[in-house]
Structure formats: C-alpha cells, structure tokens
Write an enzyme that holds these catalytic residues in place. Structure first.
Site, short mmCIF file in Angstrom:
data_model
loop_
_atom_site.label_atom_id
_atom_site.label_comp_id
_atom_site.label_asym_id
_atom_site.label_seq_id
_atom_site.Cartn_x
_atom_site.Cartn_y
_atom_site.Cartn_z
N SER A 104 42.69 62.14 26.38
CA SER A 104 42.81 60.70 25.99
C SER A 104 41.98 60.02 26.81
O SER A 104 41.65 58.99 26.44
CB SER A 104 44.29 60.36 26.32
OG SER A 104 45.18 61.07 25.43
N THR A 161 44.96 55.78 27.98
CA THR A 161 44.33 54.99 26.80
C THR A 161 44.36 53.58 27.02
O THR A 161 43.31 53.11 27.08
CB THR A 161 45.09 55.38 25.67
OG1 THR A 161 45.15 56.68 25.14
CG2 THR A 161 44.68 54.51 24.45
N HIS A 200 42.38 62.02 19.47
CA HIS A 200 42.57 63.52 19.14
C HIS A 200 43.78 63.93 18.43
O HIS A 200 44.75 63.12 18.63
CB HIS A 200 42.19 64.33 20.62
CG HIS A 200 43.49 63.82 21.54
ND1 HIS A 200 44.62 64.31 21.58
CD2 HIS A 200 43.29 63.00 22.70
CE1 HIS A 200 45.44 63.83 22.36
NE2 HIS A 200 44.45 62.97 23.17
#
Length: 359
Positions: free
Chosen positions: A84, A137, A298
C-alpha cells in the site's frame, strides 16, 4: 487598380476574422477541466472485490454509475507485487518507489505530493480513512518517511503538512507518544478544530477528526456510516475554498478482510465503500465541477467469486493467498476530465492525470 486593392484588402480582413472566429469557437468548445478532484481508493480492491457488490448488495451498486473505465499496472520500483505504501506513493507523488516507502523516491529522498503542489494554487486538500490516519495510504498524501512503520514520525509530518482536513483513527500517535509530545495542541495551534468523539455538525476551514485510538471497528461490527459521513464533512469543509480542492477517501479495511481471508469482513467493507461512492457521486452530479476517480493500490487475497461446488447458481467466495496479488486494477471515473482515465497505464499516471486535469 485602387478598387482591386480595396477588394483584396477586404478579402484578407474577412479571412483573418474568420480564422479568429474559428479559433475562438475551438477554444470555447474545449472541455472544461474540473475545479475539484475526489480520489477514492479501495485498499486491496480488485475486480472480484468490486464484483461482489453486484451479488451481495441490495439494488444496483454505485460502481455501475461510472461511465469511464481503465486499468492500471501496480508493480513498485523494486517488487513485482506492490504494497500500500508504494502504491499510494505512486498516486500521491507520481513516482515508483520501493515497498514501504511513504512519499519518498527509491533513493529515500522526499517527493512533492499533490497537496504540496496544490497549495501553491491556493487549493485545499484532505484525507479520510477507516484505518489510522497514519496508515500507509493516507500517509502518502502528506508524509515523507523511509518506512510505513514510522507512525509517530508520520504523525509529526501531518502537523507540518498542507492538509486542511483529515478524518480516521490513530489518536494514540498524537496524544500517547513515546516522546510525550502533545500533537493535538500543535494541530490546534495550526488552526485545526479537533474532535475526538464524533463528526461535528459545525464546518470549519481546518478540521481533524479522530474516531478511534487505533483503527476504526469493522463495518460488520458496528462502525456505521463513518466513511460516508466523514467524506461528506470533508467535502463540506474543503468546498469553502473557492479555488477548489483535492480529497482522498480510502476504504482501508477491504484490504484487511483480504489478508484475513474473511469474505464476510471483505464484503462488508466493500458495501460500505460503495455506499460512500454513491454519496460522493450524488454530490458530483449536482456540483458539475468535480472529477471523481475510483481505484485501488493493489488486490489482496487473490479473492475469487467461485461457483459453490459446481453449482453455477451459488457463489462460494474463496482466496488464494493471505497477501497481495499482481493483477491489474480497475479505474473508474466520472465528471469533467473523466475521459482521460481510459486505457491501460501505470499507477503513477493517476497522479499525472490528476495534475493535468487541475493544470
């Protein structure tokens, strides 16, 4: 001869006027770019995760309201399969980096992120997550550290960042630190109104919401509509800037359901994320100046909507891994500039397409 000269001059003048008129018509017919951009990231959300909304949501999923679809390739600079941190750094900074990197290049030097760029245009920025606000993130949109595990350092970067709004968990990294610093006071000194109990009804230009000491609860365990309400509050706060804004919204725990190989957990998070998409799309349709982009860093879990023991009328969700996979990830777009998100391209192009849309 004089008459001929006047005629030639008249023809030339008319020709020039026609060319100018055509030029002006062409310029006026060019599509207008967005004033605002909202990027929604379903962490770990691949095509099967998206597809689950078709089968487990009552009614039509909001995902189906997007007219534009593309695909991104997600490998990081050093690994075939991204994490991430590298995935979000690609979105936030437009550069490939190694797994674990937060806002830094492969050589560990800081890279300018979207909020840092947009503040130069007097635009506002914000992030929303159901994880800690220092998680990989959201952190990639304001921090610059060599490892995603440096939560206390990431929290320090948030205090010094260009964000105007944030909402998520992770309070402990701000008020229960090993260095005993009180970052809540520092945020307030920077002009933030901080709430640690609920999403406030008031709207201010700078707001921080901590909904949990660590991550928020699972959706199936009573989190409620925090993601939707925190996102709408972010839009409300950031919309006060007449120059426009950028908002990143993460459905953080879709990824965690995949890591746990827990289909109920994953699907619950996916449906919550889809509800938030609906609220954001409703706003964007009325506003007319907002570009909405949906994608993921992803896929997690190798999630599959398999037939249940050969019964093609029954689905038995399954997993092939407890980690991430290398599959390409869908991109959905709506609003002014959405047409630029078709095709197959690298994850870094999400950054460049947003930057180009906002000029």
């Amino acid at each position: 001869m004089k008459l001929l000269g006047y005629l030639l001059l008249s023809v030339l003048l008319l020709s020039c006027q026609n060319q100018e008129s055509k030029k002006e018509a062409t310029l006026s017919s060019e599509p207008k770019g967005p004033k605002n951009v909202i990027l929604l990231i379903g962490d770990g959300m691949g095509l099967s995760q998206m597809s689950s909304a078709q089968f487990y949501k009552e009614g039509t999923p909001n995902l189906e309201r997007f007219p534009v679809v593309g695909l991104i390739k997600t490998s990081s600079s050093a690994q075939l399969i991204t994490d991430s941190a590298a995935g979000a750094t690609a979105f936030a900074c437009g550069a490939k980096s190694y797994n674990g990197a937060i806002g830094v290049a492969s050589d560990s030097t800081a890279i300018e992120n979207l909020p840092e760029m947009l503040v130069k245009q007097n635009m506002s920025s914000g992030v929303v997550a159901t994880s800690t606000i220092t998680h990989a993130t959201p952190a990639s949109f304001y921090a610059h550290v060599v490892s995603r595990n440096m939560h206390e350092d990431i929290a320090l970067d948030l205090v010094e960042s260009e964000l105007n709004y944030f909402a998520g968990g992770g309070l402990k990294y701000f008020n229960q630190r090993s260095d005993e610093q009180d970052l809540l006071s520092e945020l307030k000194n920077k002009g933030f109104v901080i709430d640690t109990t609920a999403i406030p009804s008031a709207t201010t230009e700078k707001m921080g919401i901590f909904a949990a000491s660590n991550a928020l609860p699972k959706f199936i365990e009573g989190r409620g509509d925090f993601l939707t309400q925190a996102s709408l509050k972010g839009i409300e706060c950031l919309s006060q800037n007449e120059n426009g804004y950028f908002l990143m919204i993460e459905g953080s725990q879709i990824d965690w359901g995949g890591h746990d190989n827990d289909a109920d957990y994953l699907i619950g998070e996916m449906l919550d994320f889809d509800n938030t998409l609906g609220a954001v799309l409703d706003y964007a349709q009325k506003d007319g100046e907002t570009l909405v982009i949906v994608t993921a860093d992803h896929e997690t879990g190798g999630f599959t909507l398999a037939a249940n023991e050969g019964n093609y009328n029954s689905i038995a969700p399954s997993f092939s891994t407890g980690g991430h996979s290398a599959t390409m990830i869908p991109v959905l777009a709506f609003g002014p500039g959405a047409e630029n998100f078709t095709g197959i391209y690298e994850n870094t192009d999400i950054f460049h397409k947003i930057a180009a849309a906002l000029k």
